[in-house]
Design an enzyme around this catalytic site. Structure first.
Site, PDB file in Angstrom:
ATOM      1  N   GLY A 139       1.149  17.500   7.780  1.00 30.22           N
ATOM      2  CA  GLY A 139       2.455  18.129   7.593  1.00 30.22           C
ATOM      3  C   GLY A 139       3.507  17.313   8.311  1.00 30.22           C
ATOM      4  CB  SER A 191      -1.096  12.980   6.377  1.00 32.21           C
ATOM      5  OG  SER A 191       0.160  12.844   5.801  1.00 32.21           O
ATOM      6  CD1 TRP A 192       1.191  16.766  11.821  1.00 32.44           C
ATOM      7  CD2 TRP A 192       2.687  15.189  12.398  1.00 32.44           C
ATOM      8  NE1 TRP A 192       1.627  17.044  13.107  1.00 32.44           N
ATOM      9  CE2 TRP A 192       2.542  16.091  13.488  1.00 32.44           C
ATOM     10  CE3 TRP A 192       3.585  14.116  12.543  1.00 32.44           C
ATOM     11  CZ2 TRP A 192       3.232  15.940  14.682  1.00 32.44           C
ATOM     12  CZ3 TRP A 192       4.274  13.953  13.737  1.00 32.44           C
ATOM     13  CH2 TRP A 192       4.091  14.857  14.782  1.00 32.44           C
ATOM     14  CG  ASP A 219      -1.322   7.674   0.950  1.00 32.75           C
ATOM     15  OD1 ASP A 219      -1.922   7.961   2.002  1.00 32.75           O
ATOM     16  OD2 ASP A 219      -0.303   8.283   0.543  1.00 32.75           O
ATOM     17  CG  HIS A 256      -1.389  11.412   1.346  1.00 32.63           C
ATOM     18  ND1 HIS A 256      -1.223  10.584   2.430  1.00 32.63           N
ATOM     19  CD2 HIS A 256      -1.159  12.684   1.824  1.00 32.63           C
ATOM     20  CE1 HIS A 256      -0.894  11.296   3.495  1.00 32.63           C
ATOM     21  NE2 HIS A 256      -0.837  12.563   3.159  1.00 32.63           N
TER      22      HIS A 256
HETATM   23  C1  STX Z   1       4.002  13.170   5.797  1.00 34.32           C
HETATM   24  N1  STX Z   1       3.418  14.423   5.522  1.00 34.32           N
HETATM   25  C2  STX Z   1       2.218  14.362   4.747  1.00 34.32           C
HETATM   26  C3  STX Z   1       1.190  15.215   5.406  1.00 34.32           C
HETATM   27  O1  STX Z   1       0.985  15.132   6.620  1.00 34.32           O
HETATM   28  C4  STX Z   1       0.477  16.154   4.566  1.00 34.32           C
HETATM   29  N2  STX Z   1      -0.361  17.075   5.013  1.00 34.32           N
HETATM   30  N3  STX Z   1      -0.817  17.756   3.940  1.00 34.32           N
HETATM   31  C5  STX Z   1      -0.255  17.256   2.895  1.00 34.32           C
HETATM   32  C6  STX Z   1      -0.509  17.751   1.513  1.00 34.32           C
HETATM   33  C7  STX Z   1      -0.542  19.278   1.540  1.00 34.32           C
HETATM   34  C8  STX Z   1       0.562  17.284   0.569  1.00 34.32           C
HETATM   35  C9  STX Z   1      -1.863  17.214   1.037  1.00 34.32           C
HETATM   36  O2  STX Z   1       0.561  16.226   3.231  1.00 34.32           O
END
Ligand code: STX
Length: 319
Positions: free
Chosen positions: A46, A113-114, A270, A298
């Site tokens: 996120g 990701s985050w 990604d 991603h």
């Molecule tokens: C930069 N933010 C992307 C991220 O951390 C992220 N976490 N979950 C998602 C999805 C729900 C889109 C898979 O993206």
């Protein structure tokens, strides 16, 4: 969407709790697997994405004491979608509070990701507490990364259809800075506007996270509560540049973690967190295992990515 055969079977948690970490925030955490096992903490994406039962399944439950944590304002943590006192540094402090609460000395840290951002920053602040790092879809919250995905000219060229939906809530005269325009609305007093923008922001990200659009993922973006937490918290962190003093904070501090066993797994295609960030990290951290997954975007739920993440967790069982 087919489920990866690499995942360990579905399992229930054996413990859960709510940990007060400030005058405002209380965090949800849970434990599954082996209570006497080797601790691993899963840091969700996120920011604001929250954890799910699926996240337990990357780890052998016979070996690992699996800990999932909803970060400030995310998932079951309260207050939901709260931005007050919600910063990268507060989350790092929360992870330490949880470690102490659970009486854990050191743990494997897993994040995508985050979650990879937070894992890296936590490890750089507390290297002596990290046994190994398992990182996916590298995101270092640099301005170039934010520009690529949230402003026109990057990911918009690959998903022009989804992009046209993302821009709809924002008037033409504000489309030169979508993060600022969305931030104004996601933190404004108009609840209808907040929810409309939260859904558009979240749908953009959920529609672009896999090679083949996953309707289950996209449907999440239509759930008011999840979308508001995801969009508000993400946009809050991006508008505040991750609360970092410098744009390349993580790269500038990589020497603090180069001794830690690590595996970096990056989807070649990604679109959310393009490969260039993972490659930049690899070039300054050659000791970390690094692998591009040729047929992945991603999401950790891409079949090849899931398999490689489970393999990495299996490899670190012996630590
Ligand atoms: C930069 N933010 C992307 C991220 O951390 C992220 N976490 N979950 C998602 C999805 C729900 C889109 C898979 O993206």
């Amino acid at each position: 969407m087919p489920e990866s055969p690499a995942l360990y079977p579905k399992l229930e948690n054996y413990d859960s709790g709510f940990l007060p970490v400030s005058d405002i925030h209380t965090l949800y955490y849970e434990q599954s697997g082996n209570p006497q096992g080797k601790p691993v903490i899963y840091l969700h994406g996120g920011p604001g994405g929250g954890v799910s039962a699926h996240d337990r399944r990357y780890f052998d439950p016979e070996v690992y004491r699996i800990i999932l944590l909803d970060q400030r304002g995310a998932g079951k943590s309260t207050p939901t979608a709260c931005l007050e006192d919600n910063t990268t540094w507060a989350l790092v402090s929360d992870i330490e509070k949880l470690r102490e609460h659970l009486k854990i000395e050191k743990w494997v840290v897993f994040g995508g990701s985050w979650g990879s951002t937070l894992s890296l920053v936590y490890a750089q602040e507390h290297p002596d507490r990290v046994k190994a790092l398992i990182l996916r879809g590298i995101f270092m919250l640099r301005q170039s990364e934010l520009k690529w995905f949230y402003e026109h000219g990057g990911a918009s060229n690959i998903f022009p259809d989804a992009w046209d939906e993302y821009v709809k809530p924002i008037p033409e005269n504000e489309r030169h800075n979508f993060i600022a325009a969305y931030h104004k609305r996601l933190t404004g007093d108009n609840e209808e506007e907040r929810i409309k923008c939260a859904k558009a922001w979240s749908t953009w990200e959920c529609s672009t996270s896999k090679l083949y659009v996953d309707p289950v993922e996209v449907a999440k973006a239509s759930e008011d509560i999840w979308a508001l937490a995801f969009a508000r918290i993400e946009c809050h962190y991006f508008f505040n540049k991750g609360f970092f003093k410098t744009d390349a904070h993580i790269l500038e501090n990589v020497d603090k973690i180069r001794h830690i066993p690590a595996t970096i797994v990056q989807g070649r295609y990604d679109v959310v967190c393009p490969a260039t960030s993972a490659w930049d990290l690899h070039k300054v951290w050659p000791e970390a295992k690094f692998e591009f997954m040729a047929d992945a975007g991603h999401s950790a739920k891409e079949l090849a990515t899931t398999a490689r993440l489970v393999q990495a967790a299996d490899e670190y069982k012996s630590l």
